[in-house]
Write an enzyme that holds these catalytic residues in place. Sequence first.
Site, PDB file in Angstrom:
ATOM      1  N   LEU A  34      64.833  25.753  71.548  1.00  0.00           N
ATOM      2  CA  LEU A  34      64.975  25.335  70.226  1.00  0.00           C
ATOM      3  C   LEU A  34      66.380  24.770  69.986  1.00  0.00           C
ATOM      4  O   LEU A  34      67.276  25.195  70.497  1.00  0.00           O
ATOM      5  CB  LEU A  34      65.011  26.681  69.198  1.00  0.00           C
ATOM      6  CG  LEU A  34      63.703  27.301  69.193  1.00  0.00           C
ATOM      7  CD1 LEU A  34      63.736  28.614  68.495  1.00  0.00           C
ATOM      8  CD2 LEU A  34      62.713  26.552  68.405  1.00  0.00           C
ATOM      9  N   ASP A  35      66.584  23.783  69.390  1.00  0.00           N
ATOM     10  CA  ASP A  35      67.821  23.191  68.954  1.00  0.00           C
ATOM     11  C   ASP A  35      68.914  24.209  68.689  1.00  0.00           C
ATOM     12  O   ASP A  35      68.619  25.264  68.091  1.00  0.00           O
ATOM     13  CB  ASP A  35      67.711  22.046  67.855  1.00  0.00           C
ATOM     14  CG  ASP A  35      66.812  20.990  68.138  1.00  0.00           C
ATOM     15  OD1 ASP A  35      66.441  20.759  69.372  1.00  0.00           O
ATOM     16  OD2 ASP A  35      66.329  20.210  67.194  1.00  0.00           O
ATOM     17  N   LYS A  36      70.236  23.722  68.616  1.00  0.00           N
ATOM     18  CA  LYS A  36      71.178  24.875  68.386  1.00  0.00           C
ATOM     19  C   LYS A  36      71.064  25.359  66.879  1.00  0.00           C
ATOM     20  O   LYS A  36      71.450  26.745  66.799  1.00  0.00           O
ATOM     21  CB  LYS A  36      72.448  24.215  68.936  1.00  0.00           C
ATOM     22  CG  LYS A  36      73.859  24.904  68.307  1.00  0.00           C
ATOM     23  CD  LYS A  36      75.272  24.247  68.970  1.00  0.00           C
ATOM     24  CE  LYS A  36      76.364  25.223  68.710  1.00  0.00           C
ATOM     25  NZ  LYS A  36      77.638  24.575  69.020  1.00  0.00           N
TER      26      LYS A  36
END
Length: 235
Positions: free
Chosen positions: A100-102
């Site tokens: 998952l993106d930051k």
Amino acid sequence: MRLDQFVSQALTLSRKQAQQFIRAKCITVNGQIVTQASTPVPDQAQVCCEDEIIRLPGALYLMLHKPSGVISATEDPSQRTVLDLIQHPHVQTLHPVGRLDKDTTGLLLLTNEGQWSHRISAPRQQVPKVYLAKLAEPLNRVAAKQLELGVRLHGETQLVAASSIEMLPEHYARLTIHEGKYHQVKRMFAAVGNRVEQLHRERIGGLSLDPTLMAGEWRLLTELETQLVFADPSV
């Protein structure tokens, strides 16, 4: 598996500590002292540390309610990773299943079992992932239909489509995809002239994020849940 990785996981050591044990001639593989950290460990090999047999931990499966601000990686010299949130004796054996993106929150699975991880992540397995997106502008029907038919992401040649899209009140939409391309959901909404302001993954396959888990909390999966990720959520 490399010898230093095996020793690290079996003894719950950092990779650097494992390499020190190996260089100190403390490790044998099938009765032979091995001093090269990169030596591959054959299947069924007997590995010993100072004459005591050591073994890899059993399979682990976890769900994490990923908060914003941490990256989906096993290590990083300057940023917090999802492993920093896991308090478990064999945390160093784990890896995120996909990423998952930051700034994206929600359901993230972690495991030390490579085949299980691959079955979830491989595009051909068609495991659906469900995201709740807060958008800069309300989603209109034309854009929703376009997302279902397929959009071309910047820099790619093939169309990418949502398997389902649900228009929600205010600026929200729920999107189901099967792939896991880089920034895919954000790029899909950008392709129809919108922008994702917040993104939260709710479900993978038939497994939903445990609503009792607060952001940053985790728990082990039950045996049933490890298979639920491959179930058809519509059934």
